[in-house]
Design an enzyme around this catalytic site. Structure first.
Site, PDB file in Angstrom:
ATOM      1  N   HIS A 171       2.848  -3.883  -5.282  1.00  0.00           N
ATOM      2  CA  HIS A 171       2.002  -3.152  -6.228  1.00  0.00           C
ATOM      3  C   HIS A 171       2.463  -3.450  -7.652  1.00  0.00           C
ATOM      4  O   HIS A 171       3.669  -3.454  -7.920  1.00  0.00           O
ATOM      5  CB  HIS A 171       2.085  -1.639  -5.941  1.00  0.00           C
ATOM      6  CG  HIS A 171       1.147  -0.871  -6.815  1.00  0.00           C
ATOM      7  ND1 HIS A 171      -0.220  -0.885  -6.630  1.00  0.00           N
ATOM      8  CD2 HIS A 171       1.374  -0.093  -7.912  1.00  0.00           C
ATOM      9  CE1 HIS A 171      -0.792  -0.146  -7.566  1.00  0.00           C
ATOM     10  NE2 HIS A 171       0.149   0.343  -8.353  1.00  0.00           N
ATOM     11  N   SER A 230       6.575  -3.468  -7.629  1.00  0.00           N
ATOM     12  CA  SER A 230       7.335  -2.862  -6.530  1.00  0.00           C
ATOM     13  C   SER A 230       6.882  -3.454  -5.204  1.00  0.00           C
ATOM     14  O   SER A 230       5.683  -3.632  -4.986  1.00  0.00           O
ATOM     15  CB  SER A 230       7.068  -1.352  -6.454  1.00  0.00           C
ATOM     16  OG  SER A 230       7.182  -0.721  -7.716  1.00  0.00           O
ATOM     17  N   GLY A 290      -5.193 -14.141  -3.580  1.00  0.00           N
ATOM     18  CA  GLY A 290      -4.193 -14.724  -2.680  1.00  0.00           C
ATOM     19  C   GLY A 290      -3.019 -15.411  -3.344  1.00  0.00           C
ATOM     20  O   GLY A 290      -2.332 -16.219  -2.707  1.00  0.00           O
ATOM     21  N   SER A 291      -2.720 -15.059  -4.605  1.00  0.00           N
ATOM     22  CA  SER A 291      -1.579 -15.740  -5.235  1.00  0.00           C
ATOM     23  C   SER A 291      -0.249 -15.266  -4.650  1.00  0.00           C
ATOM     24  O   SER A 291       0.709 -16.047  -4.571  1.00  0.00           O
ATOM     25  CB  SER A 291      -1.597 -15.573  -6.758  1.00  0.00           C
ATOM     26  OG  SER A 291      -1.241 -14.281  -7.142  1.00  0.00           O
ATOM     27  N   ASN A 329       4.017  -3.912   1.261  1.00  0.00           N
ATOM     28  CA  ASN A 329       2.944  -4.050   0.265  1.00  0.00           C
ATOM     29  C   ASN A 329       3.570  -4.330  -1.086  1.00  0.00           C
ATOM     30  O   ASN A 329       4.710  -3.937  -1.347  1.00  0.00           O
ATOM     31  CB  ASN A 329       2.122  -2.758   0.188  1.00  0.00           C
ATOM     32  CG  ASN A 329       0.973  -2.870  -0.800  1.00  0.00           C
ATOM     33  OD1 ASN A 329       0.264  -3.877  -0.839  1.00  0.00           O
ATOM     34  ND2 ASN A 329       0.788  -1.851  -1.625  1.00  0.00           N
ATOM     35  N   ASP A 364      -0.022   3.316  -1.810  1.00  0.00           N
ATOM     36  CA  ASP A 364       1.108   2.796  -2.592  1.00  0.00           C
ATOM     37  C   ASP A 364       2.331   3.711  -2.508  1.00  0.00           C
ATOM     38  O   ASP A 364       3.025   3.947  -3.507  1.00  0.00           O
ATOM     39  CB  ASP A 364       0.686   2.558  -4.052  1.00  0.00           C
ATOM     40  CG  ASP A 364      -0.446   1.544  -4.145  1.00  0.00           C
ATOM     41  OD1 ASP A 364      -0.441   0.593  -3.344  1.00  0.00           O
ATOM     42  OD2 ASP A 364      -1.335   1.710  -4.986  1.00  0.00           O
ATOM     43  N   MET A 389      -7.181  -4.601   0.014  1.00  0.00           N
ATOM     44  CA  MET A 389      -7.721  -3.441  -0.689  1.00  0.00           C
ATOM     45  C   MET A 389      -8.146  -2.325   0.273  1.00  0.00           C
ATOM     46  O   MET A 389      -9.236  -1.772   0.142  1.00  0.00           O
ATOM     47  CB  MET A 389      -8.917  -3.874  -1.558  1.00  0.00           C
ATOM     48  CG  MET A 389      -8.583  -4.990  -2.519  1.00  0.00           C
ATOM     49  SD  MET A 389      -7.246  -4.566  -3.644  1.00  0.00           S
ATOM     50  CE  MET A 389      -8.158  -3.570  -4.803  1.00  0.00           C
ATOM     51  N   ARG A 390      -7.267  -2.004   1.214  1.00  0.00           N
ATOM     52  CA  ARG A 390      -7.593  -0.932   2.158  1.00  0.00           C
ATOM     53  C   ARG A 390      -6.340  -0.126   2.479  1.00  0.00           C
ATOM     54  O   ARG A 390      -5.240  -0.670   2.556  1.00  0.00           O
ATOM     55  CB  ARG A 390      -8.112  -1.522   3.484  1.00  0.00           C
ATOM     56  CG  ARG A 390      -9.422  -2.212   3.408  1.00  0.00           C
ATOM     57  CD  ARG A 390      -9.785  -2.780   4.776  1.00  0.00           C
ATOM     58  NE  ARG A 390      -9.795  -1.765   5.818  1.00  0.00           N
ATOM     59  CZ  ARG A 390     -10.797  -0.943   6.056  1.00  0.00           C
ATOM     60  NH1 ARG A 390     -11.906  -1.032   5.366  1.00  0.00           N
ATOM     61  NH2 ARG A 390     -10.722  -0.050   7.008  1.00  0.00           N
ATOM     62  N   GLU A 395       5.968 -10.543  -9.412  1.00  0.00           N
ATOM     63  CA  GLU A 395       5.507 -10.240  -8.045  1.00  0.00           C
ATOM     64  C   GLU A 395       5.819 -11.408  -7.125  1.00  0.00           C
ATOM     65  O   GLU A 395       6.304 -11.224  -5.998  1.00  0.00           O
ATOM     66  CB  GLU A 395       3.995  -9.975  -8.027  1.00  0.00           C
ATOM     67  CG  GLU A 395       3.562  -8.722  -8.746  1.00  0.00           C
ATOM     68  CD  GLU A 395       2.069  -8.480  -8.585  1.00  0.00           C
ATOM     69  OE1 GLU A 395       1.534  -8.681  -7.484  1.00  0.00           O
ATOM     70  OE2 GLU A 395       1.430  -8.073  -9.566  1.00  0.00           O
ATOM     71  N   ASP A 404       3.097   3.242   4.417  1.00  0.00           N
ATOM     72  CA  ASP A 404       2.722   4.344   5.311  1.00  0.00           C
ATOM     73  C   ASP A 404       1.228   4.610   5.119  1.00  0.00           C
ATOM     74  O   ASP A 404       0.526   3.773   4.545  1.00  0.00           O
ATOM     75  CB  ASP A 404       3.613   5.579   5.081  1.00  0.00           C
ATOM     76  CG  ASP A 404       3.489   6.122   3.673  1.00  0.00           C
ATOM     77  OD1 ASP A 404       2.483   5.835   2.999  1.00  0.00           O
ATOM     78  OD2 ASP A 404       4.405   6.856   3.245  1.00  0.00           O
ATOM     79  N   GLU A 405       0.739   5.765   5.571  1.00  0.00           N
ATOM     80  CA  GLU A 405      -0.707   5.992   5.519  1.00  0.00           C
ATOM     81  C   GLU A 405      -1.181   6.332   4.112  1.00  0.00           C
ATOM     82  O   GLU A 405      -2.384   6.403   3.862  1.00  0.00           O
ATOM     83  CB  GLU A 405      -1.139   7.153   6.426  1.00  0.00           C
ATOM     84  CG  GLU A 405      -0.705   7.078   7.859  1.00  0.00           C
ATOM     85  CD  GLU A 405       0.717   7.551   8.035  1.00  0.00           C
ATOM     86  OE1 GLU A 405       1.040   8.678   7.591  1.00  0.00           O
ATOM     87  OE2 GLU A 405       1.524   6.780   8.582  1.00  0.00           O
TER      88      GLU A 405
END
Ligand code: GRF
Length: 201
Positions: free
Chosen positions: A110, A137, A13-14, A108, A146, A91-92, A175, A142-143
Site C-alpha cells: 500500500h 507498507s 502490474g509494475s 499486500n 489495508d 482492487m478487492r 514499493e 486480513d479481511e
C-alpha cells in the site's frame, strides 16, 4: 522444491514486474511465480506477465458475491500449488474464506505509511492532509482494508512541489524494492507475529 508465488492484480502490474525481475535475478532465492491472476480483462499487468512467459488467468469478478468469487480464485491458487499470495494492485477486499485458505501467507502493498491513509488515492490523501513524510507498507492481509500486521515500511519525504503523481512516482520506486524484501522475510521464516507486531527471531 521452489516456493511458488501467486500474484493477484487489477491493473498496471509494475509491482508484479518488480517481483518477477527480482525472482529472475535470484534476489528471492528458490522461488518462482506460478500464476498471475487478474479480476479485470485487459489489465496491463496480465500482458506484462505473458510477455515474461508466466502463466496467467483472468477471472472476472463483476457481479459475483465476494466469497463466490474468492472460491474460484483460491481453487486456481491451490491447483497451481501456490505457497504465497502477493496482492499487487488487486482492487478487492478478500473474504474470510480466502484469508483462512492461506494463513499468514497473503501479502499486500500500500502506498502510504499505514495505518495512515488506507484505501484509494493514498498519495492524494497524504498531500491533502499535509503530512511531511509518506511512504509505503507491505503487510499481511486480513479481511479489513489495508490492515494486518506490517512486515516492511519505508518513508518517502513529501516535497512542497509534489502533486499526487510526482509523490506516487517516488513512492512506487520504494514499493518495488520493499515488496521483494517482504517476500524474502516471509520465505526466510525468521520472524514471528506478536499481536500486530512482526518481530525478528
Ligand atoms: C501501487 O501503488 C500499490 O501500492 C497499490 O496499487 C498500486 C499498484 O500499482 N496497492 P502496480 O499495478 O503494481 O503498478
Amino acid at each position: 522444491m521452489k516456493k511458488r508465488i501467486g500474484v493477484l492484480l487489477s491493473g498496471r502490474g509494475s509491482n508484479f514486474e518488480a517481483i518477477a525481475e527480482n525472482v529472475a535475478a535470484g534476489h528471492i532465492p528458490n522461488a518462482e511465480i506460478a500464476i498471475v491472476i487478474s479480476n479485470r480483462e485487459g489489465a496491463p499487468g496480465i500482458e506484462r506477465a505473458r510477455a515474461r512467459g508466466i502463466e496467467t488467468r483472468v477471472i472476472p469478478s463483476k457481479g459475483l458475491e465476494r466469497e463466490v468469487y474468492d472460491r474460484q480464485v483460491v481453487a486456481v491458487l491451490r491447483e497451481k500449488q501456490v505457497d504465497l499470495v502477493c496482492l499487487a494492485g488487486f482492487m478487492r477486499l478478500l473474504s474470510p474464506y480466502f484469508v483462512a485458505a492461506f494463513p499468514q501467507h497473503i501479502l499486500n502493498i500500500h502506498p502510504s505509511l499505514l495505518p495512515s491513509f488506507p484505501g484509494l488515492e493514498a498519495q492524494r490523501q497524504a498531500l491533502e492532509h499535509g503530512v511531511k513524510w509518506s511512504g509505503c507498507s507491505v503487510h499481511f492481509v486480513d479481511e479489513n482494508l489495508d490492515a494486518g500486521p506490517i512486515i516492511v515500511q519505508t518513508p518517502v519525504e513529501v516535497l512542497d512541489t509534489d502533486t499526487p503523481e510526482t509523490l506516487a512516482a517516488r513512492i512506487l520506486k520504494e514499493e518495488h524494492r520493499i515488496y521483494t524484501e517482504a517476500v524474502r522475510i516471509v520465505f526466510g521464516g525468521r520472524f514471528r507475529i506478536e499481536g500486530r507486531r512482526v518481530v525478528g527471531v
